[in-house]
Design a protein around this motif. Sequence first.
Motif, PDB file in Angstrom:
ATOM      1  N   LEU A  24       0.896  -1.236  -0.024  1.00 35.95           N
ATOM      2  CA  LEU A  24      -0.105  -0.151  -0.116  1.00 35.95           C
ATOM      3  C   LEU A  24       0.791   1.118   0.067  1.00 35.95           C
ATOM      4  O   LEU A  24       0.489   2.249  -0.593  1.00 35.95           O
ATOM      5  N   ASP A  25       2.136   1.305   0.729  1.00 40.06           N
ATOM      6  CA  ASP A  25       2.859   2.330   0.682  1.00 40.06           C
ATOM      7  C   ASP A  25       3.898   2.309  -0.506  1.00 40.06           C
ATOM      8  O   ASP A  25       4.670   3.360  -0.490  1.00 40.06           O
ATOM      9  N   GLY A  26       3.879   1.386  -1.228  1.00 40.35           N
ATOM     10  CA  GLY A  26       4.745   1.498  -2.090  1.00 40.35           C
ATOM     11  C   GLY A  26       6.209   0.776  -2.092  1.00 40.35           C
ATOM     12  O   GLY A  26       7.060   1.053  -3.044  1.00 40.35           O
ATOM     13  N   THR A  27       6.530   0.297  -0.885  1.00 39.98           N
ATOM     14  CA  THR A  27       7.708  -0.223  -0.646  1.00 39.98           C
ATOM     15  C   THR A  27       7.926  -1.518  -0.751  1.00 39.98           C
ATOM     16  O   THR A  27       8.951  -2.152  -0.752  1.00 39.98           O
ATOM     17  N   GLY A  28       6.847  -2.382  -1.236  1.00 42.25           N
ATOM     18  CA  GLY A  28       6.783  -3.694  -1.386  1.00 42.25           C
ATOM     19  C   GLY A  28       6.131  -4.032  -2.781  1.00 42.25           C
ATOM     20  O   GLY A  28       5.222  -3.212  -3.352  1.00 42.25           O
ATOM     21  N   PRO A  29       6.189  -5.261  -3.298  1.00 41.50           N
ATOM     22  CA  PRO A  29       5.631  -5.933  -4.413  1.00 41.50           C
ATOM     23  C   PRO A  29       4.205  -5.883  -4.221  1.00 41.50           C
ATOM     24  O   PRO A  29       3.660  -6.067  -3.052  1.00 41.50           O
ATOM     25  N   ALA A  30       3.370  -6.158  -5.564  1.00 42.52           N
ATOM     26  CA  ALA A  30       2.068  -6.580  -5.393  1.00 42.52           C
ATOM     27  C   ALA A  30       1.816  -7.901  -4.636  1.00 42.52           C
ATOM     28  O   ALA A  30       2.655  -8.769  -5.060  1.00 42.52           O
ATOM     29  N   VAL A  31       0.930  -8.197  -3.970  1.00 45.80           N
ATOM     30  CA  VAL A  31       0.696  -9.128  -3.065  1.00 45.80           C
ATOM     31  C   VAL A  31      -0.353 -10.116  -3.750  1.00 45.80           C
ATOM     32  O   VAL A  31      -1.391  -9.697  -4.189  1.00 45.80           O
ATOM     33  N   VAL A  32      -0.079 -11.250  -3.501  1.00 44.17           N
ATOM     34  CA  VAL A  32      -0.945 -12.389  -3.925  1.00 44.17           C
ATOM     35  C   VAL A  32      -1.222 -13.216  -3.006  1.00 44.17           C
ATOM     36  O   VAL A  32      -0.682 -14.235  -2.694  1.00 44.17           O
TER      37      VAL A  32
END
Length: 395
Positions: A24-32
């Motif tokens: 959500l804050d852009g520090t991690g990749p898209a979550v599945v």
Amino acid sequence: MRPVPVDGSPRATARLADALAAALDGTGPAVVPVARGTAAPAAGPGPAGEPAPGTAVVIATSGSTGRPKHVMLPASALVASARATEHRLGGPARWLLALPAEHVAGVQVIVRAVLAGAPPLTQDLRDGFRPADFAAATARLPGPAARRCTSLVPTQLLRLLDADGAPLEALRSYDAVLVGGAALDAELRARAADAGVSVVATYGMSETSGGCVYDGVPLDGVRVRLETDGRILLGGPTLASGYLGDVDETAAAFVNGWFRTGDLGRWDDTRLTVLGRADDMIVTGGSNIAPAAVERVLTAQPGVVAACVVGLPDPQWGEIVGAALVLTGPAEPERLRAAVRADLGRAAVPRRIRVLPELPLRGIGKPDRAIVRALLGAATGASDTGSEDATDPNR
């Protein structure tokens, strides 16, 4: 993309909450979120196989057509949905997660909780949903000074009401109980209200970041439009960016800022009433019958716990109406048929009725109409109440 296994345990939910916060804050990749026994979608070569920029979650639909689609939800859409829910419900709250985290409704409970400043408390679902566990999990939430919310499907609501005692007391303690994933019949809602439960009926889907219409009223920023045939179109900041790796499906469903749902609806004053899916509509003898309308009449009758209505092939009428019912007492098919006839007309009367111990479900609590159709189309058995004459020219 980052696949995150979920199994209904609090530990898995905590891992997913951390991954979602980073996405959500852009520090991690898209979550599945990946449930036990399923596989994460594979990213293919080229732009079509990679999540769109800004995607925070890739969520699988429940696959009503037999082939799940993977919906790309931007962080902005998830946040817009969570903030609009917070505003509609009266402010930030502590959330209990009692839904599978691999579905959009479960993901949104986590997102709302994270944005409110604390991860959700999680009911352990590894052994299924148990009312006593719901009561125990609720007891771990902060005291009455803190607002509390949760999200359920109708089947869970029914089980908690039936359990009475501590589970019902726990349910009463919530400032809002969102109920979605399947239609909430009027009798169940009235029963919950009589028991002092603050129910909010939600309508939405993975492509809209979950529920986007509460008690028939769109959330702030959400737009609703009906096509001439009654098909519901949804727009606004909560929309997905499309389907992962499926350009054609994306182009067909997302048109000029609108998502074309598969549902039919109507306006009752300023409130949206969802009539059911367009492809579930029953055409019998030239009459169009909405299964949801028949289900509402049936579940309003004493002794009817649940109903699923489908169309069955018929050589004379094209289709006839069939109903699978869950009852608390003996079947009274003629009484039920008379109620439908009086409210909706003869064409809507179920010609085949079968009593089941429970309705087959798919996804997050939706009746599995394909299985119901197969059961009703099978040879008559002991659980059948029999068929009304489908050749009656006066029906």
